[in-house]
Motif scaffolding. Structure first.
Motif, PDB file in Angstrom:
ATOM      1  N   TYR A  48      35.697  40.387  30.445  1.00 27.61           N
ATOM      2  CA  TYR A  48      35.954  40.625  31.860  1.00 27.61           C
ATOM      3  C   TYR A  48      34.711  40.502  32.726  1.00 27.61           C
ATOM      4  CZ  TYR A  48      40.734  42.056  31.279  1.00 27.61           C
ATOM      5  OH  TYR A  48      42.064  42.055  31.031  1.00 27.61           O
ATOM      6  N   GLU A  63      43.444  41.826  36.534  1.00 25.89           N
ATOM      7  CA  GLU A  63      42.761  40.527  36.563  1.00 25.89           C
ATOM      8  C   GLU A  63      41.877  40.418  37.792  1.00 25.89           C
ATOM      9  OE1 GLU A  63      46.205  40.072  37.644  1.00 25.89           O
ATOM     10  OE2 GLU A  63      46.841  40.889  35.712  1.00 25.89           O
ATOM     11  N   GLN A 252      46.473  51.920  29.685  1.00 27.88           N
ATOM     12  CA  GLN A 252      46.560  50.499  29.329  1.00 27.88           C
ATOM     13  C   GLN A 252      45.233  49.975  28.761  1.00 27.88           C
ATOM     14  OE1 GLN A 252      47.197  51.752  32.346  1.00 27.88           O
ATOM     15  NE2 GLN A 252      48.896  50.731  33.367  1.00 27.88           N
ATOM     16  N   GLU A 254      44.047  47.020  28.917  1.00 26.25           N
ATOM     17  CA  GLU A 254      43.327  46.117  29.806  1.00 26.25           C
ATOM     18  C   GLU A 254      42.345  46.884  30.674  1.00 26.25           C
ATOM     19  OE1 GLU A 254      46.578  46.114  29.521  1.00 26.25           O
ATOM     20  OE2 GLU A 254      47.182  44.113  28.848  1.00 26.25           O
ATOM     21  N   GLN A 257      39.272  47.729  28.894  1.00 29.67           N
ATOM     22  CA  GLN A 257      38.308  46.620  28.849  1.00 29.67           C
ATOM     23  C   GLN A 257      37.538  46.504  30.157  1.00 29.67           C
ATOM     24  OE1 GLN A 257      41.060  43.579  27.562  1.00 29.67           O
ATOM     25  NE2 GLN A 257      40.039  43.526  25.565  1.00 29.67           N
TER      26      GLN A 257
END
Lengths: 289, 313
Positions: A48, A63, A252, A254, A257
């Motif tokens: 990321y 994102e 989550q 994500e 990260q």
């Protein structure tokens, strides 16, 4: 020497080997730990970490999420904190080492400072909430955060600077005084310049502590979601560690990260500051030799 | 002649002025320095005042006995219960676990550094320790949540996602540098004459370190342990992330618990209205935390001071 005695000696030597092995293992396990921790964070966050991550604002969509407002918030809080804590901290240590009379009250101040250094950071958060946020009416702003953080790192700066000033030999002071310098001139022109490298090392360590500190800022109300850069000291804010905390606290993977990517940025800043501190100290030590 | 006289008079006057000015600035500088030193006293007074003032209303509704002896803590939902024991229990579970990690590793490192390590190894271990102690606590929290907990789950079957053990281990790791560096200082302060005497009597290196140097430095080592435990009690972000938000009177480290610090964070993140008794609880918990850590710090500082006197003569 009888057979029995040599056997005992052997036993003692083996015991010694085991002991030194255990101690060595204990010492090197922290090296291993550091490597594991860093590589874990690195592998999690690498994907990321790009320019977009640094320049974007936080978002519900991972994102698009980034750390720009957190980075700017940290910058604001740290700069203000330094402006408040450094003069007061160095001033206090100069007073205590050079000017304070040796009496019970001074002793009490020394004692008080070492106890303040051990007060949990979250208690400073409570202090900041009542005094700065509500009492002075600064609100949940950068100013409140900086004042709170400044109080938090003040004992660290004072203790480090005190040690630095204490290590300057008295001959320096006597020489200056004998040439007719006043007390303050002696301190300003001779003691402080010689103590400066150590003082700066302590200061950098204190500042890196302040950069990573998040508990007190959570208490005084740093926000989790700030989609703008702060424009002044009275603005609402978030800082890097709190942004990381928010992402890490989500279920989550994500967002975990994202947290890891944020940690990499935070660690890069901190490692940079630590290496500057170590560099200053090594240079200074070499000079003394 | 007169010219010359006025010339000297001017210089004398200028010197006198300069002296007066510098004396004035000298005085103002000292006043500024004194004020800076007073900030620390004010901070302490501020902390004590804030904690007591904000806690008092709470104790007019809940008795001290009920608070200290109650076994249920649920101020945020009814029926409200204000017994602090579950939070104390969670906190001490973390502190005890952290001590079990930090003390063996920290003291082992200290013995290695002061007795065994060459200068070059010292130059590797010391900076690593400094880096470890400089890593922000939220990073350790992340590490506990995403590395230690899954690791524990793969070894032990019934570990919850949030558990005391993971938090305790990570807080222990965090405090290793503190134990190590303070104990190292204590053992290096032991004069070499003691070591030589031990060697002269035929001791091995192990016997010298373990039976002579370590006991001689014991008070310093113990002080470092007390400081580490006090730091573990006050630790916030890592335990909030790793150990959950379930105030529970349990000694099972595999379950989710809540520490005093994590409770304060929970209330601060929520939208509890000011002035309510739920809101006042954070000050009461803060006061409890402050008193506990202050006692431990005073004890260990006293020990460290006395210990310094012993060898610095």
């Amino acid at each position: 020497m009888s057979w029995n005695e040599t056997k005992q000696l052997k036993k003692r030597k083996i015991l010694g080997k085991i002991f030194s092995g255990l101690c060595t293992m204990a010492a090197f396990s922290s090296v291993v730990l550091l490597v594991v921790l860093l590589s874990k964070v690195f592998f999690d966050g690498w994907a990321y970490l790009d320019w977009q991550f640094v320049t974007s604002f936080p978002s519900r969509f991972f994102e698009k999420a980034g750390i720009q407002s957190a980075l700017m918030g940290s910058l604001w809080v740290i700069s203000l904190t330094c402006m408040i804590a450094v003069p007061i901290g160095v001033g206090a240590s100069i007073y205590l080492e050079e000017f304070a009379p040796k009496n019970r009250f001074t002793h009490l101040i020394h004692l008080n400072i070492s106890n303040l250094a051990g007060v949990p950071s979250i208690v400073y958060g409570i202090l900041g909430l009542v005094i700065f946020v509500r009492g002075f009416g600064f609100g949940r702003s950068i100013l409140s955060a900086s004042l709170t953080t400044a109080l938090l790192i003040l004992p660290i700066i004072i203790i480090a600077s005190k040690e630095a000033i204490k290590s300057i030999p008295n001959s320096t002071r006597y020489a200056a005084l004998a040439l007719g310098a006043s007390k303050w001139q002696t301190v300003r022109d001779h003691v402080i310049p010689s103590a400066l490298p150590s003082i700066m090392t302590g200061m950098i360590l204190a500042i890196s502590r302040a950069i990573g500190e998040s508990a007190p800022l959570l208490i005084i109300g740093a926000l989790g979601y700030v989609a703008f850069n702060p424009q002044g000291p009275m603005d609402a804010f978030t800082v890097l560690p709190i942004q990381i905390f928010n992402w890490a606290a989500r279920p989550q993977a994500e967002f975990h990260q994202l947290a890891a990517a944020g940690i990499i940025v935070l660690l890069v800043v901190l490692l940079l500051m630590n290496s500057i501190a170590i560099f200053i100290r090594y240079r200074y030590q070499r000079k003394l030799r | 002649m007169t010219d010359n006289h006025s010339y000297w008079a001017a210089i004398v006057r200028r010197c006198r002025n300069w002296n007066r000015n510098s004396r004035f600035s000298e005085k103002s500088v000292v006043i500024f320095l004194w004020l800076s030193a007073m900030v620390s006293i004010l901070t302490t007074l501020g902390i004590v005042w804030v904690l007591f003032k904000e806690s008092l209303p709470f104790f007019s509704e809940v008795s001290l006995f009920e608070y200290l002896m109650g076994t249920q803590w649920s101020p945020l939902f009814s029926p409200q219960k204000f017994g602090v024991l579950p939070l104390i229990c969670g906190t001490f579970l973390i502190a005890a676990g952290a001590a079990m990690v930090a003390i063996p590793f920290g003291v082992g490192t200290a013995i290695f550094l002061s007795e065994y390590a060459s200068n070059r190894t010292r130059d590797v271990i010391k900076p690593v320790m400094e880096v470890l102690s400089g890593i922000p606590t939220v990073v350790y929290g992340y590490f506990a949540l995403t590395f230690i907990t899954p690791l524990l789950q793969s070894v032990i079957a019934d570990v919850e996602v949030f558990n005391a053990l993971s938090g305790a281990i990570v807080v222990g790791i965090m405090t290793i540098p503190m134990v190590a560096s303070l104990s190292d200082d204590a053992m290096r302060a032991v004069p070499d004459s003691l070591r030589y005497a031990a060697y002269a009597l035929g001791s091995t290196k192990f016997e010298t370190s373990f039976k002579i140097v370590f006991p001689a430095a014991l008070s310093g080592v113990i002080a470092s342990m007390v400081l580490a435990v006090s730091r573990a009690i006050g630790e916030t972000m890592a335990v909030t992330l790793a150990s959950g938000a379930t105030p529970k009177l349990t000694l099972n480290p595999l379950e989710s618990i809540q520490t005093m610090t994590a409770y304060i964070v929970q209330v601060s993140l929520g939208d509890t209205p000011q002035g309510t008794i739920e809101y006042q609880t954070i000050f009461v918990i803060g006061l409890t935390l402050f008193v506990i850590t202050l006692c431990m710090n005073i004890v260990s500082n006293k020990v460290l001071d006395r210990y310094k006197l012993k060898y610095e003569v």
